[in-house]
Design a protein around this motif. Structure first.
Motif, PDB file in Angstrom:
ATOM      1  N   ASP A   1       0.917  -1.081  -0.002  1.00 24.71           N
ATOM      2  CA  ASP A   1      -0.104   0.111   0.222  1.00 24.71           C
ATOM      3  C   ASP A   1       0.954   1.316  -0.149  1.00 24.71           C
ATOM      4  OD1 ASP A   1      -1.460   2.242   1.080  1.00 24.71           O
ATOM      5  OD2 ASP A   1      -2.983   0.638   1.809  1.00 24.71           O
TER       6      ASP A   1
ATOM      7  N   SER B   1      -1.222   6.415  -2.349  1.00 26.02           N
ATOM      8  CA  SER B   1      -2.522   6.597  -1.451  1.00 26.02           C
ATOM      9  C   SER B   1      -2.833   8.162  -1.169  1.00 26.02           C
ATOM     10  CB  SER B   1      -2.564   5.710  -0.270  1.00 26.02           C
ATOM     11  OG  SER B   1      -2.161   4.403  -0.595  1.00 26.02           O
TER      12      SER B   1
ATOM     13  N   HIS C   1      -4.386   3.391  -2.208  1.00 28.68           N
ATOM     14  CA  HIS C   1      -5.510   3.292  -1.300  1.00 28.68           C
ATOM     15  C   HIS C   1      -5.986   4.889  -1.235  1.00 28.68           C
ATOM     16  CE1 HIS C   1      -8.333   1.889   1.772  1.00 28.68           C
ATOM     17  NE2 HIS C   1      -8.104   2.824   2.544  1.00 28.68           N
TER      18      HIS C   1
ATOM     19  N   TYR D   1     -12.011   6.193   8.856  1.00 29.01           N
ATOM     20  CA  TYR D   1     -10.906   5.826   8.280  1.00 29.01           C
ATOM     21  C   TYR D   1     -10.540   4.691   8.460  1.00 29.01           C
ATOM     22  CZ  TYR D   1      -5.719   6.445   6.747  1.00 29.01           C
ATOM     23  OH  TYR D   1      -4.570   6.424   6.214  1.00 29.01           O
TER      24      TYR D   1
ATOM     25  N   ASP E   1     -10.174   0.806   6.558  1.00 24.75           N
ATOM     26  CA  ASP E   1      -8.995   0.140   6.622  1.00 24.75           C
ATOM     27  C   ASP E   1      -9.130  -1.302   7.218  1.00 24.75           C
ATOM     28  OD1 ASP E   1      -6.432   0.890   5.582  1.00 24.75           O
ATOM     29  OD2 ASP E   1      -6.102   2.420   7.009  1.00 24.75           O
TER      30      ASP E   1
ATOM     31  N   TYR F   1       2.436  -1.289   4.310  1.00 21.50           N
ATOM     32  CA  TYR F   1       2.191   0.302   4.316  1.00 21.50           C
ATOM     33  C   TYR F   1       3.158   1.017   4.481  1.00 21.50           C
ATOM     34  CZ  TYR F   1      -2.478  -2.263   5.616  1.00 21.50           C
ATOM     35  OH  TYR F   1      -3.738  -2.775   5.605  1.00 21.50           O
TER      36      TYR F   1
ATOM     37  N   VAL G   1       3.426   4.494   4.855  1.00 23.08           N
ATOM     38  CA  VAL G   1       2.782   5.770   5.238  1.00 23.08           C
ATOM     39  C   VAL G   1       3.443   6.675   6.128  1.00 23.08           C
ATOM     40  CG1 VAL G   1       0.398   6.549   5.980  1.00 23.08           C
ATOM     41  CG2 VAL G   1       0.511   4.250   4.659  1.00 23.08           C
TER      42      VAL G   1
ATOM     43  N   GLN H   1       0.993   8.461  11.424  1.00 22.38           N
ATOM     44  CA  GLN H   1      -0.038   7.454  11.304  1.00 22.38           C
ATOM     45  C   GLN H   1       0.164   6.394  12.016  1.00 22.38           C
ATOM     46  OE1 GLN H   1      -2.586   7.000   7.974  1.00 22.38           O
ATOM     47  NE2 GLN H   1      -2.173   9.176   7.187  1.00 22.38           N
TER      48      GLN H   1
HETATM   49  N1  ARG Z   1      -4.986   8.721   2.203  1.00 22.04           N
HETATM   50  C1  ARG Z   1      -4.259   8.551   3.373  1.00 22.04           C
HETATM   51  C2  ARG Z   1      -3.710  10.003   3.464  1.00 22.04           C
HETATM   52  O1  ARG Z   1      -3.417  10.903   2.700  1.00 22.04           O
HETATM   53  C3  ARG Z   1      -3.047   7.574   3.377  1.00 22.04           C
HETATM   54  C4  ARG Z   1      -3.704   6.433   3.084  1.00 22.04           C
HETATM   55  C5  ARG Z   1      -2.679   5.275   3.467  1.00 22.04           C
HETATM   56  N2  ARG Z   1      -3.016   3.810   3.281  1.00 22.04           N
HETATM   57  C6  ARG Z   1      -3.818   3.263   4.160  1.00 22.04           C
HETATM   58  N3  ARG Z   1      -4.319   2.026   3.934  1.00 22.04           N
HETATM   59  N4  ARG Z   1      -4.370   3.869   5.395  1.00 22.04           N
HETATM   60  O2  ARG Z   1      -3.345  10.336   4.754  1.00 22.04           O
END
Ligand code: ARG
Length: 559
Positions: free
Chosen positions: A112, A115, A151, A297, A301, A319, A321, A325
């Motif tokens: 992932d 996103s 995502h 959110y 997930d 992930y 990210v 987070q």
């Molecule tokens: N769209 C989210 C953001 O901009 C990040 C998503 C990351 N992926 C996930 N599966 N939560 O913060």
């Protein structure tokens, strides 16, 4: 071949022979040239177990090694380290086969990354997701089955406001060419006009309830936003395609069943009207449904974990990210595990990345304090590189110079990001990333181009050279060992999800090449050594190109 794994096998056997069965040889790359190429550090722990002196055990292990053809020397040093220096013959012979070894037991790995939130355009922070793209390339090169998942955020409350605004503007409105402007205009109305704000709120409800007309407008907005993303992916050379889209909206219909599954697992507590999951290992509960019935959110997930594990039969879900987070993912993984949403054998891995800072050590912003749009940043990279290319090589034609500028500029920005430890913040610095002498893309691209120019000047076809070089001195030997470390580096990147190991490796390789090139004449080398050295040059060029390619960075034959 993975040299470390090879040595591991040899030393594990020797440890067994001396009675230290099951002892971990702990093979690592030597940290200094005088320690050889690799060190085995396992004698210390094994000696403790066997209640003998580490040096005595280490010496016995060295004695017990079978077939030491691979080494020029294996010596015991200090308290019981074993230093290993590979033999020139072994190194030359291994260089016959430098194809990447595919794993015998491929994993299915869901990755992932990228996103972005589709309400706005991609900003500088999304550059960091290029780490995810380097990862998928490396994993695939090693033979794993990779499923990319983009995502994108397309379902939050902001979409009510955006869709309501879109209903009022023409579709060819210039502001849609710049989603930041569009977003700001919608936001302004939302804040100033209560009637519009009301409409926006109703629009979200209608959207999530499946209202067709609203869905159509929403789809138009999503398409426009995705076309902005696509343009960035094209410029950056990100391998995400439309079929990798895994938008939040995809899971809308699954959300009620996420809640009922959690409920039947006895995990849901109602707290002030909201449905929450409390777990001992979590300091804060995870809210999965708001008091007004809305989902979050995290609920989406959870649905995504459940889907990815069951549908793709993932062995790993990665992930890439933002580190902000981290708590979200800790909660998500803990709840997903408790609820049985992921196969027991499937690992859930958040690989966080830090922020990009400005030279003032604050989050990187434009001069006026706005977020930096990624597309603007990439344009600037190419512009700056164009100036450099023109000054370094004024004879180039316009078309070629433009091409080189794009390869160097984009490469520099990507490399600057990938070459830092993913988890730390870093300072965005144009001068540093476009420097031709440091650990940068231009440095590596230049090393590659230099090798190509050598072949042009010599009129040599690298494909016509013998398969394996004969190694005749220490500088060549060291370069050969560096070349052989490619495989273990890729495997390390794959298991730790740290692509900066690969950039660090390439930088080291280029350094070993430069040392070789400065001390060993190539085109003017006497007799057969000319071809052997050319072979080392060819292998270095190939490895640089391949390695940069796995980081998503292109090369040019001259610059
Ligand atoms: N769209 C989210 C953001 O901009 C990040 C998503 C990351 N992926 C996930 N599966 N939560 O913060």
């Amino acid at each position: 071949m993975n040299l470390r794994a090879f040595l591991h096998g040899r030393f594990a056997a020797a440890f067994g022979t001396v009675g230290a069965v099951g002892a971990e040889p702990m093979i690592g790359a030597a940290t200094r040239a005088e320690f050889g190429d690799y060190q085995a550090n396992g004698a210390m722990a094994a000696a403790k177990q066997a209640q003998t002196q580490p040096r005595v055990l280490a010496s016995a292990v060295v004695e017990a090694l079978e077939d030491v053809d691979f080494a020029q020397s294996v010596t015991v040093e200090g308290p019981g380290f074993i230093n290993i220096t590979l033999s020139p013959a072994f190194v030359g012979e291994q260089l016959r086969q430098v194809e990447i070894d595919q794993t015998g037991c491929p994993d299915t790995i869901v990755v992932d990354y990228s996103s972005p939130n589709l309400a706005k355009e991609m900003h500088v922070g999304h550059l960091r997701t290029t780490i995810g793209d380097a990862m998928v390339r490396v994993l695939e090169a090693l033979g794993h089955r990779v499923i990319r998942q983009n995502h994108v955020g397309d379902w939050g409350t902001q979409f009510g406001m955006l869709v309501a605004h879109l209903e009022d503007v023409r579709e060819d409105a210039p502001e849609l060419r710049d989603l930041e402007v569009f977003y700001a205009a919608a936001r302004k109305r939302f804040d100033a006009d209560p009637a519009f704000a009301d409409r926006a709120r109703h629009t979200v409800v209608a959207l999530q309830g499946g209202d067709e007309r609203v869905r159509e407008y929403w789809q138009r907005f999503v398409d426009i936003s995705l076309s902005h993303c696509r343009a960035v992916y094209d410029t950056l050379g990100i391998t995400l395609a439309d079929e990798d889209l895994d938008a939040e909206s995809r899971y809308n219909d699954d959300l009620p069943s996420v809640i009922t599954d959690l409920e039947s697992a006895g995990l849901v507590t109602v707290d002030d009207g909201a449905k929450c999951v409390f777990l001992d290992e979590l300091e804060t509960p995870l809210i999965v449904q708001k008091r007004d019935g809305g989902y979050l959110y995290a609920t989406t997930d959870l649905a995504a974990v459940r889907y990815r594990s069951a549908h793709y039969r993932a062995d790993r879900i990665l992930y890439f990210v933002d580190s902000r987070q981290t708590l979200h993912f800790r909660q998500l993984f803990a709840v997903a595990r408790k609820a049985g949403f992921a196969n027991e054998s499937c690992t859930l891995e958040h690989h966080p990345f830090g922020a990009i800072m400005g030279r003032d050590n604050r989050p990187f912003k434009t001069r006026s304090g706005d977020v930096v749009k990624l597309s603007d940043l990439l344009d600037e990279a190419v512009r700056r590189a164009r100036g450099l290319v023109a000054s370094k090589n004024p004879e180039l034609g316009t078309e070629e110079a433009d091409h080189i500028a794009r390869v160097v500029g984009i490469g520099a920005v990507k490399y600057a990001d990938i070459s830092k430890h993913r988890a730390s913040d870093y300072v965005f610095d144009w001068d540093a990333m476009l420097n031709f002498d440091d650990n940068t893309a231009p440095y590596l691209q230049y090393a590659y181009a230099r090798i190509q120019s050598l072949f042009r000047r010599g009129g040599v076809d690298p494909a016509a050279l013998a398969e394996a070089p004969v190694i005749s001195n220490e500088t060549e030997r060291r370069l050969g060992v560096a070349l052989l470390r490619f495989q273990e580096t890729l495997e390390q990147v794959a298991s730790e999800a740290l692509p900066h190991y690969l950039s660090g490796y390439l930088y080291g390789l280029a350094g070993d090449f430069m040392k070789f090139y400065e001390t060993c004449p190539v085109l003017d080398a006497p007799g057969a050594s000319r071809d052997h050295r050319l072979k080392l040059c060819a292998l270095t060029g190939e490895t640089l190109k391949r390695g940069l390619g796995l980081l998503g960075i292109e090369t040019v034959d001259r610059m």
